[in-house]
Scaffold this motif. Structure first.
Motif, PDB file in Angstrom:
ATOM      1  N   PHE A 222      14.159   2.421 -11.266  1.00  0.00           N
ATOM      2  CA  PHE A 222      13.584   2.245 -11.882  1.00  0.00           C
ATOM      3  C   PHE A 222      12.696   3.174 -11.254  1.00  0.00           C
ATOM      4  O   PHE A 222      12.808   4.210  -9.966  1.00  0.00           O
ATOM      5  N   ASP A 223      11.195   3.971 -12.113  1.00  0.00           N
ATOM      6  CA  ASP A 223      10.357   4.396 -11.196  1.00  0.00           C
ATOM      7  C   ASP A 223       9.070   3.669 -11.460  1.00  0.00           C
ATOM      8  O   ASP A 223       8.892   2.448 -12.607  1.00  0.00           O
ATOM      9  N   VAL A 224       8.274   3.769 -10.376  1.00  0.00           N
ATOM     10  CA  VAL A 224       7.040   2.673 -10.290  1.00  0.00           C
ATOM     11  C   VAL A 224       6.393   3.926 -10.489  1.00  0.00           C
ATOM     12  O   VAL A 224       5.604   5.373 -10.996  1.00  0.00           O
ATOM     13  N   THR A 225       4.588   3.536 -11.521  1.00  0.00           N
ATOM     14  CA  THR A 225       4.059   4.075 -12.161  1.00  0.00           C
ATOM     15  C   THR A 225       2.738   4.471 -10.776  1.00  0.00           C
ATOM     16  O   THR A 225       1.419   5.328 -11.059  1.00  0.00           O
ATOM     17  N   GLU A 226       2.427   3.229 -10.587  1.00  0.00           N
ATOM     18  CA  GLU A 226       0.870   3.220  -9.366  1.00  0.00           C
ATOM     19  C   GLU A 226       1.745   4.714  -7.298  1.00  0.00           C
ATOM     20  O   GLU A 226       2.269   4.990  -8.104  1.00  0.00           O
ATOM     21  N   ALA A 227       0.314   4.343  -7.295  1.00  0.00           N
ATOM     22  CA  ALA A 227       0.262   5.858  -6.355  1.00  0.00           C
ATOM     23  C   ALA A 227      -0.349   5.380  -5.272  1.00  0.00           C
ATOM     24  O   ALA A 227      -1.690   4.184  -5.442  1.00  0.00           O
ATOM     25  N   LEU A 228      -0.039   6.503  -4.205  1.00  0.00           N
ATOM     26  CA  LEU A 228      -1.406   5.528  -3.614  1.00  0.00           C
ATOM     27  C   LEU A 228      -2.542   5.872  -2.767  1.00  0.00           C
ATOM     28  O   LEU A 228      -2.509   7.328  -3.609  1.00  0.00           O
ATOM     29  N   ALA A 229      -3.463   5.142  -3.289  1.00  0.00           N
ATOM     30  CA  ALA A 229      -4.736   5.915  -3.212  1.00  0.00           C
ATOM     31  C   ALA A 229      -6.004   4.864  -1.998  1.00  0.00           C
ATOM     32  O   ALA A 229      -5.262   3.463  -1.649  1.00  0.00           O
ATOM     33  N   LYS A 230      -7.240   5.284  -1.997  1.00  0.00           N
ATOM     34  CA  LYS A 230      -8.131   5.020  -1.092  1.00  0.00           C
ATOM     35  C   LYS A 230      -8.973   4.178  -1.738  1.00  0.00           C
ATOM     36  O   LYS A 230      -8.259   3.751  -2.505  1.00  0.00           O
ATOM     37  N   ARG A 231      -8.830   2.771  -1.320  1.00  0.00           N
ATOM     38  CA  ARG A 231      -9.467   1.352  -1.667  1.00  0.00           C
ATOM     39  C   ARG A 231     -11.135   1.548  -0.567  1.00  0.00           C
ATOM     40  O   ARG A 231     -10.922   2.144   0.567  1.00  0.00           O
ATOM     41  N   GLU A 232     -11.751   0.758  -1.992  1.00  0.00           N
ATOM     42  CA  GLU A 232     -12.951   0.711  -1.988  1.00  0.00           C
ATOM     43  C   GLU A 232     -13.298  -0.378  -0.544  1.00  0.00           C
ATOM     44  O   GLU A 232     -12.653  -1.705  -0.988  1.00  0.00           O
ATOM     45  N   PRO A 233     -14.604  -0.799  -0.377  1.00  0.00           N
ATOM     46  CA  PRO A 233     -14.119  -1.498   0.607  1.00  0.00           C
ATOM     47  C   PRO A 233     -14.606  -3.240   0.123  1.00  0.00           C
ATOM     48  O   PRO A 233     -15.242  -3.396  -1.185  1.00  0.00           O
TER      49      PRO A 233
END
Length: 414
Positions: A222-233
């Motif tokens: 399967f493939d995942v749809t999310e991606a690594l991204a910066k998180r807000e405080p």
């Protein structure tokens, strides 16, 4: 147990339970592209460990039903002094029906104790779901990280193939030695080995996630749809602590257990007073009919449930101390996870604003200088390695920040 140590115990347990699921309960319609929300939903519906915990609440409801039931009436039929002849007239016949009556509120106390136990088990199930959600989020983003690293290493391998083709042309023209060409080819193997290791890591990460979803077939792709991204405080620490004290299910469970001991103490105190058992009957005494009635009351001369009361008080104190311990642990986890999130955010900002651009610029300058013959091979390879390491650190930092955010959410009971 601290959130950062949960994976050492809870995740393997959930996976091992999941792989032993019955075929009828297995997921057969895994989507080709899996979002985090869909993964959480599948885990909640199909993880056998969580479903097994849910049966405990049904069992507790059975205890509550039993506590609410009235005692069964008692029937006594006795024959005495039969001397032969008429069966009804030549003996004593007793027929009595008695009903025990619970006094001092025992029945209502038992119901309260059973209901408190049911609420505590319900909160325990919510806590198991909380830990499962964290485990699924972490496993899901391990897949995301592995896919990101695989993309990076494959891109680097493609770039290095271009460098090798350039060096082969330069070797043909006599601009570099055969030794330099071999060094570049050997360096390519290092990147190729990273690609192989990352591919294996991706397969293993997907298998771990499938186990948490209750899918024993680790070969499903399967493939995942999310991606690594910066998180807000996430907010301020005092506000997060106040939220955790209100929402953490394990703390709710402990509060319900404390309330249960209070109800248990009231029940034990009520048990000092014996129940009464009135009865009504019929007696035939050698042909004469009479009515029999009365009441049976045990005399509490010796046993007034002293031991049960002492035990209930001790259990109440113990659960009260346990509640304080859990509250302290919750506050500690919130503080530690919040500190980790802030640390990972600072590290990511430093990488993003300073080190990644510099490493990319250094790599581009080194590659251009090497193409022009102004930089030796060792310096060029060092610049390539430094860029690879910074890219790896950046992806890892994004992942660690994401997991730290999930840890804060888990510490809050979300």
């Amino acid at each position: 147990m601290k959130i950062r140590h949960v994976g050492l115990y809870v995740v393997p347990l959930l996976i091992s339970v999941g792989t032993s699921a019955l075929a009828s309960s297995q997921v057969t319609d895994l989507p080709q592209t899996l979002s985090l929300a869909a993964a959480l939903e599948l885990a909640e519906r199909h993880n056998p460990g969580l479903r097994a915990d849910a049966t405990l609440q049904d069992a507790s409801r059975g205890d509550a039903i039993t506590a609410a039931l009235l005692p069964n009436p008692a029937l006594l039929l006795r024959f005495e002094s039969y001397r032969g002849g008429s069966f009804l007239d030549e003996q004593e016949i007793f027929l009595e029906i008695g009903q025990e009556i619970q006094i001092a509120g025992k029945r209502s106390r038992r119901i309260s104790v059973a209901e408190a136990s049911t609420r505590a088990i319900g909160s325990d199930i919510e806590n198991a779901a909380r830990l499962l959600r964290f485990a699924v989020k972490q496993a899901y983003y391990q897949v995301v990280l592995a896919e990101s690293e695989l993309t990076v290493t494959r891109d680097l391998l493609a770039d290095f193939d271009r460098i090798i083709r350039l060096n082969e042309e330069r070797f043909r023209l006599g601009e570099i030695s055969g030794g330099d060409l071999r060094r570049v080819q050997v360096e390519r193997f290092r990147i190729f080995d990273e690609v192989i290791a990352t591919e294996l890591n991706l397969k293993q990460s997907k298998a771990s996630l499938l186990g948490l979803l209750g899918i024993p077939d680790s070969t499903l792709d399967f493939d995942v749809t999310e991606a690594l991204a910066k998180r807000e405080p996430l907010g301020t620490l005092p506000a997060l602590r106040a939220e955790a004290l209100q929402t953490r299910p394990d703390l709710k469970a402990q509060r319900h257990r404390t309330a249960r001991t209070q109800e248990q103490l009231k029940l034990e105190q009520a048990l000092r007073f014996p129940n009464v058992s009135p009865f009504l009957g019929y007696k035939r005494d050698f042909g004469e009919d009479t009515v029999v009635f009365g009441v049976e009351v045990p005399l509490p001369l010796f046993n007034r449930n002293q031991g049960g009361i002492v035990r209930a008080k001790a259990e109440g104190e113990r659960e009260s101390f346990q509640r304080q311990r859990v509250e302290n642990q919750v506050l500690l986890e919130v503080g530690q996870t919040f500190n980790r999130f802030e640390t990972e955010r600072r590290r990511l900002e430093a990488l993003e604003s300073e080190y990644v651009p510099k490493a990319r610029e250094s790599r581009e300058i080194a590659e251009t200088a090497y193409r022009l013959g102004a930089l030796d091979l060792s310096a060029f390879l060092d610049a390539q390695r430094a860029f690879r390491e910074i890219r790896r650190l950046y992806s890892r930092s994004l992942y660690e920040l994401t997991v730290a955010a999930f840890q804060v959410e888990a510490a809050l009971g979300r």
